[in-house]
Design an enzyme around this catalytic site. Sequence first.
Site, mmCIF file in Angstrom:
data_model
loop_
_atom_site.group_PDB
_atom_site.id
_atom_site.type_symbol
_atom_site.label_atom_id
_atom_site.label_comp_id
_atom_site.label_asym_id
_atom_site.label_seq_id
_atom_site.Cartn_x
_atom_site.Cartn_y
_atom_site.Cartn_z
ATOM 1 N N GLY A 257 39.104 40.381 30.698
ATOM 2 C CA GLY A 257 40.278 40.781 29.923
ATOM 3 C C GLY A 257 40.144 40.646 28.420
ATOM 4 N NE ARG A 302 39.620 46.469 28.310
ATOM 5 C CZ ARG A 302 40.298 47.409 28.954
ATOM 6 N NH1 ARG A 302 40.345 48.628 28.482
ATOM 7 N NH2 ARG A 302 40.958 47.118 30.064
ATOM 8 N NE ARG A 339 40.996 52.450 29.362
ATOM 9 C CZ ARG A 339 41.553 52.050 28.266
ATOM 10 N NH1 ARG A 339 41.329 52.678 27.133
ATOM 11 N NH2 ARG A 339 42.352 50.995 28.254
ATOM 12 C CB CYS A 370 45.086 73.341 34.190
ATOM 13 S SG CYS A 370 44.102 74.734 33.733
ATOM 14 C CE1 TYR A 399 37.621 48.849 34.220
ATOM 15 C CE2 TYR A 399 37.864 48.230 31.914
ATOM 16 C CZ TYR A 399 37.695 47.873 33.237
ATOM 17 O OH TYR A 399 37.598 46.545 33.579
HETATM 18 N N1 LLP Z 1 37.867 40.489 36.765
HETATM 19 C C1 LLP Z 1 38.844 40.984 37.521
HETATM 20 C C2 LLP Z 1 39.233 40.291 38.736
HETATM 21 C C3 LLP Z 1 39.465 42.186 37.159
HETATM 22 O O1 LLP Z 1 40.435 42.674 37.910
HETATM 23 C C4 LLP Z 1 39.038 42.860 35.990
HETATM 24 C C5 LLP Z 1 39.643 44.132 35.612
HETATM 25 C C6 LLP Z 1 38.000 42.298 35.234
HETATM 26 C C7 LLP Z 1 37.437 41.097 35.647
HETATM 27 C C8 LLP Z 1 37.460 42.948 33.986
HETATM 28 O O2 LLP Z 1 38.420 43.064 33.003
HETATM 29 P P1 LLP Z 1 37.999 43.561 31.522
HETATM 30 O O3 LLP Z 1 37.170 42.465 30.906
HETATM 31 O O4 LLP Z 1 37.215 44.797 31.668
HETATM 32 O O5 LLP Z 1 39.306 43.782 30.839
HETATM 33 N N2 LLP Z 1 41.237 50.743 34.203
HETATM 34 C C9 LLP Z 1 41.881 49.851 33.255
HETATM 35 C C10 LLP Z 1 41.409 48.446 33.381
HETATM 36 C C11 LLP Z 1 41.599 47.877 34.757
HETATM 37 C C12 LLP Z 1 41.080 46.484 34.812
HETATM 38 C C13 LLP Z 1 41.084 45.968 36.182
HETATM 39 N N3 LLP Z 1 40.527 44.697 36.315
HETATM 40 C C14 LLP Z 1 41.639 50.381 31.851
HETATM 41 O O6 LLP Z 1 40.996 51.413 31.705
HETATM 42 O O7 LLP Z 1 42.096 49.778 30.876
#
Ligand code: LLP
Length: 446
Positions: A257, A302, A339, A370, A399
């Site tokens: 996150g 991310r 996104r 479209c 993503y």
């Molecule tokens: N760990 C768990 C259990 C998660 O559910 C997630 C992301 C992460 C790690 C990695 O999070 P990050 O560091 O990438 O923020 N599609 C959405 C993001 C969905 C994230 C889901 N879980 C977007 O494009 O913003």
Amino acid sequence: MDQFKNKQLPEFSGNTTINDKNHLEIGGVDSVYLAEKYSTPLYVYDTALIKERLNEFKEAFSSYEKETQVAYASKAFSSLALYQMLAKESVSLDVVSGGELFLAVKAGFPSEKIHFHGNNKSHQELVEALNADIGCIVVDNFTELDMINQLTTLHQKRINVLIRITPGIEAHTHEYITTGQEDSKFGFDLASGQAKEAVKEAQSLKYIDVIGLHAHIGSQIFETTGYEAVIERLMQHSKEWQDLFNFDLKVLNVGGGFGIRYTNEDAPLPIKDYAISIMRSVKQYSKELGLELPEIWVEPGRSIVGEAGTTLYTVGTQKTIPEVRKYVSVDGGMADNIRPALYDAKYTGVLANKVYAQYYTKVSIAGKACESGDMLIWDLSLPEVEQGDYLAVLSTGAYGYSMASNYNRLPRPAVVFVEDGKDFLAIRRERYEDFLNLEQSVDSKY
Ligand code: LLP
């Protein structure tokens, strides 16, 4: 054009520079050359930046007294070549499906460093995980716990598990919210006592080793307070469960996150700031509660690949509505980056073949699907845009490809890695013929 040489783009923190042709350069490779060589849309990853980010994470936690694990969250972007690269970087991997696991194993990623997530792991996926001898499964619910118990008993195979907790803390960019009701499809909630039941039950199962707890509190987080709150809560419960049924918190996984920069509006914290606060909180509560220091695991997705990715498009048609706006359409859009349409996510971009100009005008970048909602960027300042120009949208590494679709039968773009002036085709562009691989002609029997 000498004044443009090696000038850093104002909105981009990656290794992107502008060369003496006034072209955007990524990892030392001219983006116009890439667009012409591989065609567009094209995802370009600066792999040096990916490694830099991984190292920042590893460094940031290196002073911790116990072991730490940085598990890259594959869902942000996965590919065979990326997994192979990661295997050399001594990191762990978080997968959320049999598909991600399959690709990681094919890439030769060490399976003992793979963690398996997901709220609905199928029987088949669990079998695949056990067969691959992965490092741990993050158990999400009682049905899954039951399935793992049956499978491990049947095959007499031990498995490490973390119990995923819904902590009742949600982090949103600059604030965190404590939700009384832990209403989420993920994990065991604390308030109703299910988390306690799950830990107790899992501990009693013969082939299951409960090594710790997991919680993930959200995405694009720019503050440390949410992580501190979740650490406090999970460690307090760990203490209670230790007293009640000898639960031993060996591993505390605080999820991912960590926020990144998409536009100038975003001000991400240095990775070390998150690490310092996480380590400090864990040590503080360990001491206060008389618990042994647990290992700390994190799952960044991310923040590892997001800023390392750039998408190159070719400008096509334009339309000006007097007194309203100018639409500039590119040859991709929501099929390669959902996104903006899905989350109203903001991006910025530059013209890759003429980054700087005397004058700029405001345009809005439309995708080619479209759907009226297929808009990539509203009100972007660009030099005079012409058909055939290349638009680079920045920070698209997370993503983007992983959420890409074939909507409107648009073939998925290619993915190119660049580093030290060299380019490498990591994933080739889909061809129309690839569509036929899955298709059956109706024959006379139907
Ligand atoms: N760990 C768990 C259990 C998660 O559910 C997630 C992301 C992460 C790690 C990695 O999070 P990050 O560091 O990438 O923020 N599609 C959405 C993001 C969905 C994230 C889901 N879980 C977007 O494009 O913003």
